[in-house]
Design a protein around this motif. Structure first.
Motif, short mmCIF file in Angstrom:
data_model
loop_
_atom_site.label_atom_id
_atom_site.label_comp_id
_atom_site.label_asym_id
_atom_site.label_seq_id
_atom_site.Cartn_x
_atom_site.Cartn_y
_atom_site.Cartn_z
N UNK B 75 0.81 -1.22 0.00
CA UNK B 75 0.00 0.00 0.00
C UNK B 75 0.85 1.28 0.00
N UNK B 76 1.85 1.27 0.87
CA UNK B 76 2.69 2.47 0.97
C UNK B 76 3.54 2.66 -0.29
N UNK B 77 4.27 1.61 -0.71
CA UNK B 77 5.04 1.77 -1.96
C UNK B 77 4.14 2.20 -3.11
N UNK B 78 2.93 1.65 -3.11
CA UNK B 78 2.02 2.01 -4.19
C UNK B 78 1.65 3.49 -4.09
N UNK B 79 1.44 3.91 -2.86
CA UNK B 79 1.11 5.30 -2.63
C UNK B 79 2.23 6.19 -3.13
N UNK B 107 -5.09 2.01 -9.70
CA UNK B 107 -6.53 2.03 -9.44
C UNK B 107 -7.32 2.09 -10.74
N UNK B 108 -6.69 2.46 -11.83
CA UNK B 108 -7.40 2.47 -13.11
C UNK B 108 -7.28 1.15 -13.84
N UNK B 109 -6.52 0.26 -13.22
CA UNK B 109 -6.46 -1.09 -13.79
C UNK B 109 -5.39 -1.24 -14.84
N UNK B 155 -5.38 1.85 0.67
CA UNK B 155 -4.56 2.73 1.47
C UNK B 155 -5.49 3.84 1.96
N UNK B 156 -5.50 3.97 3.25
CA UNK B 156 -6.35 4.98 3.89
C UNK B 156 -7.79 4.86 3.43
N UNK B 161 -4.93 0.40 -5.86
CA UNK B 161 -4.42 -0.47 -6.92
C UNK B 161 -4.93 -1.88 -6.71
N UNK B 162 -4.48 -2.75 -7.62
CA UNK B 162 -4.91 -4.15 -7.53
C UNK B 162 -3.71 -5.04 -7.68
N UNK B 163 -3.67 -6.00 -6.80
CA UNK B 163 -2.62 -7.00 -6.89
C UNK B 163 -3.21 -8.22 -7.58
#
Lengths: 303, 733
Positions: B75-79, B107-109, B155-156, B161-163
């Motif tokens: 989550x953080x790295x993604x942020x 988050x847009x895929x 995140x928050x 995003x999607x894993x």
């Protein structure tokens, strides 16, 4: 201690002797403190591992000054670091020119040697874009995002920032690379490390990135494939790679001893030790102009 | 052999049981093994499915856990869009897991990171790269052995995003398949083991069961075996055998049934013995027993050089008793006769007291035989014969009626008349026959001539049969004239036998012989038929012509002859009073009542009855009155005595008598003119004899009649009324 007094021992004399011994003992014990090597770090685990062996080695040379143990302390930011130094908690610092300049200018530490961190005696800052990018000079960056590595980075923030300012660009910090940038300004954000920096540029997250020449030229530091897709649009002058500094917490003799211990490290003999010490190849004495350089860097202009 | 019978039964039963059990066991085993196989397959498959499900569930949980853990780290790295750290995380799990891929989408895929250093597919949309669509919740899909997973990264409180992960679990699932195969092969091994055990246990149980069945059957059939052995011993002649078994149930029943059968058999045996050796009617020994007795007596006589007399007794006229009074009467008479003979022999006490040899036996029908052991003289045998004749000559009173019979006895003497029992008995039979031939109520000793006579008789009978079949018989006719006018009134049919080799055979030779045989019927019928045919021809020449046929006593008493003549007369439409039947006095008078019926029938049918050889018998005149007689034929012996000049009173008396009874008279045997003249003087009568016409063939008679017709025709013109006595039918009319 006269022999006469020795001939006439008295209770007072005996007590005094005992006290002196105790004092000596306790004095020595109080003096046998820990040698603290410190650094600003946002990756404490890695940095601790890199610094610890050298600290443990150098402390041996510091035994005459009561240093029995060595300790690595890492601080998240400059204020915390400076406060610790002011509190006398730090004896020895190993830093890049930006932090070194700040500490020097704040009279918290003085450099005692150059460190060839990552095998580099000196390094320079590079500003690069993707090869197919329409950006060819720093002025083309208006309205674009510039990726720096870290706010404490000398080559990937301080130097490119200076260069952009000198090119007449106005920079605005961004919270994330997704934010929009005014057309006349250069937005910047931090990629946290060199590979991110390169990836962002490669993936179009940022229009340009800034790295030092070491990152660029030393193999395996960055994916060669990506590096080849890049084009460098700016190179700064070369600066010493890193400095070994001491604080005033150390006695002058102890400073001397530390400096000597560091400078006595042989690039061949102590290669493993040096290598583990942030991949350094050697430690050399300060050169002329180093102090001036540190004094002249306009560190306070940083946002 | 005996034990083989029952042991084979035991073996067969045991074998049958074994076969049955084997089949059952085989079927059971096959079913069991099949069921076991199916059950193990079922449970392995179920277990496998369950394991697969459990494993997949576990893998899903692992994958989810991995996804959650990773997403929480990302989550953080993604942020920060820290591709390096994201790449480190992804690379790390790609190293440790069988990851097909590990993608992080924004988050847009679109793809942010694929774990590679250069992220070549950066920015590609999720649908190009993964089979699942990112959504706000965890998505999981199995594709073959791969588990695809898309996990939102928060995140928050926002999806940043999607894993996306795809884990290749083929190894785990493959090991499960391997495990399944191992299980199946283990189950197969176990199956074989179970089958082996099953077969072993079955065989063992089968052997035990067979042993028990064999012992049981052996025990069960032991009494049966005993019964079988007893039966065989009984069959071999052991009469001490008893079949009673002190046992209940079917075997006991069998024993009792066999015992009952044995008793029946004993009784039957006794009866058979009686039947075999005793005459049922008289309870005298039969021919069989007698033959044995005779054999032994002959043997003894031979050893002792003794003579032995054999008397063959035949009751005279017994057949007539049977015919007229019925067989029951006949049987009673035989019984009585046997009793008389037995008593006589007891009285004479001829038997040797030391043995019980049979001296009297009934050979069958009305034939008896007695033996005279140790015969000193033939006269003793003759004496015995006379005594027997006496005894049998007494009238028999049976059921209120008297019967008179006599006996004819033939006597042979061992060793004079034969040395074997059959020879001596046969000779006695011949002697009896000779006695009977010579007039009955006599006895006769055997002589070799008798044998010859018998042969002749047999030849004659055979010859008569042949003659009937091949037409060797013919009839001759001796005309009967009216003595007054010399005209032919009728003729007597006389049987002639022309033997192809021996020529003409004298009627005196064969007629008496066939009278005693069953040939009298056929011969009489042949004569009647032939005579009627001839008569019909003759009547065309001379209407009212009559023909006489002779009916012997034997034929007279046969119903068949009576009916045959009646039917013949009617069938051929012979005019009444033209067919005459000639009978002798003796033949009529023997059984008067029966005779009267026959004569009445014939008379009613339109035939005339004449008494032949009148005067030779002993007939009472009253009989003549009772019977429907038409006329008398005076015996030739009287005619022969006729002499001119004598009174001739006997013939005269007969003629007077006849006239008084309205009977006509024929004088037989007229040979001379004197005799004819005498008769003419005595009164009107008819005549017949060599002196008038000899017997002649039909053709000759026809010529004679034609000649007479011619003469008559001539006479009619000149002749006035004739006073001639009319004969036959004309007389009646």
């Amino acid at each position: 201690m006269s022999p006469h007094r020795m001939d006439r021992p008295s209770l007072l004399g005996t007590v005094t002797l005992l006290l002196a011994c105790c004092l000596l003992f306790f004095g020595r014990t109080a003096y046998a403190q820990t040698l603290v090597l410190a650094q600003i770090s946002d990756r404490p685990k890695k940095d601790y591992r890199q610094l610890r062996p050298m600290a443990d080695h150098i402390v041996q040379a510091m035994a005459p000054f009561g240093f029995r143990r060595a300790e690595v302390r890492l601080y998240p930011d400059l204020p915390a670091f400076e406060q610790a130094i002011r509190n006398g908690q730090v004896h020895w610092i190993t830093e890049t020119p930006l932090t070194a300049a700040r500490l020097y200018q704040h009279q918290l530490a003085i450099p005692v040697a150059r460190k060839w961190k990552r095998g580099q005696q000196t390094y320079q800052s590079l500003i690069y874009v993707a090869k197919d990018s329409p950006i060819h000079n720093l002025g083309d960056l208006a309205g674009r995002i510039m990726a720096f590595e870290h706010p404490d980075s000398f080559t990937s923030f301080f130097l490119p920032l200076q260069a952009l300012r000198q090119a007449g660009m106005t920079l605005v910090p961004l919270d994330s690379p997704h934010q929009s940038v005014p057309a006349d300004k250069v937005g910047y954000t931090f990629s946290r490390n060199e590979r991110n920096n390169l990836l962002w540029v490669d993936k179009g997250i940022a229009a340009a990135g800034a790295l030092n020449d070491g990152d660029w030229s030393i193999p395996d530091r960055l994916p060669a494939e990506l590096v080849q897709r890049m084009r460098i649009i700016h190179r700064s002058p070369s600066y010493p790679r890193a400095f070994e500094m001491v604080t005033s917490t150390l006695e002058p003799e102890a400073r001397e001893a530390l400096q000597q211990a560091l400078l006595s490290l042989d690039p061949e003999r102590d290669r493993p030790l040096l290598q583990r010490y942030e991949k350094s190849s050697r430690i050399t004495p300060l050169e002329a102009g180093d102090l001036d350089l540190l004094r002249s860097l306009e560190v306070e202009t940083l946002p | 052999m005996r034990s083989r019978i029952t042991s084979s039964l035991t073996r067969r039963l045991t074998a049958g049981f074994a076969a049955l059990i084997l089949i059952l066991a085989a079927v059971q085993s096959v079913l069991l093994v099949k069921s076991f196989h199916e059950y193990s397959r079922f449970s392995i498959d179920r277990g496998n499915t369950h394991l697969t499900n459990v494993l997949k569930g576990q893998l899903e949980r692992d994958a989810k856990l991995l996804g959650q853990t990773l997403s929480s780290q990302l989550d953080i790295p993604l942020y920060h869009l820290d591709l390096t750290e994201i790449g480190d995380h992804l690379t790390k799990i790609q190293r440790t897991q069988n990851l097909e891929y590990a993608y992080l989408f924004n988050s847009r895929g679109t793809l942010l990171h694929d774990g590679s250093s250069t992220i070549p597919e950066f920015g590609l949309p999720a649908e190009v790269l993964i089979p699942l669509q990112p959504s706000n919740q965890l998505e999981i899909r199995w594709q073959d052995d791969r588990l695809h997973l898309v996990q939102p990264v928060n995140a928050a409180g926002h999806i940043v995003g999607y894993l996306a992960l795809a884990v290749d679990f083929s190894e785990a699932l493959h090991s499960l398949t391997t495990h399944n195969q191992e299980l199946q092969s283990a189950a197969k091994t176990k199956e074989r083991e179970v089958l082996t055990h099953l077969v072993l246990v079955t065989v063992l149980l089968l052997l035990v069961a067979l042993w028990i069945v064999y012992r049981f059957c052996h025990h069960l059939f032991k009494p049966l075996q005993a019964l079988a052995e007893k039966s065989l011993r009984y069959g071999e002649g052991d009469r001490s055998i008893r079949f009673d078994i002190a046992q209940e149930g079917e075997i006991g029943q069998l024993g009792r049934a066999l015992e009952q059968m044995r008793r029946g058999l004993e009784q039957s045996h006794h009866q058979t013995n009686q039947l075999a050796y005793l005459d049922n009617l008289t309870q005298l020994p039969n021919r069989h027993w007698f033959q044995q007795s005779l054999d032994s007596l002959i043997k003894r006589a031979q050893q002792r050089s003794q003579r032995l007399g054999v008397l063959f007794i035949d009751l005279d006229h017994f057949k007539e008793v049977n015919d007229t009074a019925g067989h029951e009467m006949g049987d009673l008479l035989l019984f009585e006769a046997a009793a008389r003979l037995r008593n006589l022999l007891l009285e004479l006490d001829l038997s040797d007291p030391d043995d019980d040899e049979v001296l009297l036996a009934r050979l069958g029908g009305d034939e008896f035989v007695t033996l005279y052991p140790d015969l000193a003289s033939s006269e003793h045998a003759a004496e015995l014969a006379r005594r027997i004749a006496e005894v049998l000559d007494d009238p028999f009173l049976i059921d209120g009626r008297y019967f008179r019979i006599s006996s004819s006895i033939g006597i042979t003497v061992y060793p004079d008349d034969g040395i074997t029992s059959s020879e001596i008995l046969k000779h006695a039979d011949i002697a009896m026959y000779a006695a009977k031939q010579s007039g009955r109520n006599q006895y006769a000793f055997f002589s070799p001539q008798m044998n010859q006579q018998l042969h002749q008789r047999i030849e004659v009978l055979q010859g008569v049969r042949t003659a009937l079949e091949q037409g060797h018989f013919h009839l001759e006719y001796q005309p009967v004239l009216s003595l007054a006018d010399g005209r032919i009134r009728g003729a007597e049919a006389l049987l002639r036998w022309h033997h192809p080799e021996q020529g003409l055979i004298s009627p005196g030779l064969f007629i008496p012989t066939i009278e005693d045989s069953d040939l009298i019927g056929p011969v009489t019928e042949w004569v009647a038929c032939q005579a009627v045919q001839d008569l019909l021809q003759l009547q065309q020449l001379k209407p009212g012509f009559s023909i006489s046929i002779n009916i012997s006593g034997a034929a007279l008493h046969q119903d068949s002859t009576r009916d045959f003549l009646t039917e013949l007369k009617q069938r051929e439409q012979v005019p009444d009073n033209c067919l005459n039947v000639e009978l002798t006095e003796t033949s009529m008078i023997r059984h008067l009542d029966d005779c009267r019926q026959t004569l009445k029938q014939w008379k009613a049918a339109g035939m005339n009855i004449w008494i032949d050889d009148f005067g030779t018998g002993y007939s009472s005149l009253s009989y003549l009155h009772q019977l429907p007689i038409d006329g008398l034929k005076i015996d030739r012996s009287f005619i022969r005595e006729l002499k001119p000049g004598s009174s001739n009173s006997l013939v005269a008396t007969i003629m007077t008598l006849a006239e008084s009874m309205n009977l006509y008279v024929v004088a037989e045997g007229i040979e001379t003119a004197d005799q004819r003249d005498c008769l003419a003087r005595l009164g009107s009568c008819l005549g017949q004899g060599f002196g008038l016409h000899r017997p002649m063939p039909l053709s000759a008679l026809q010529q004679l009649l034609e000649a007479e017709n011619d003469t008559l025709a001539a006479d009619v013109r000149s002749d006035t009324d004739s006073s001639a006595v009319r004969y036959g039918a004309e007389a009646e009319k």
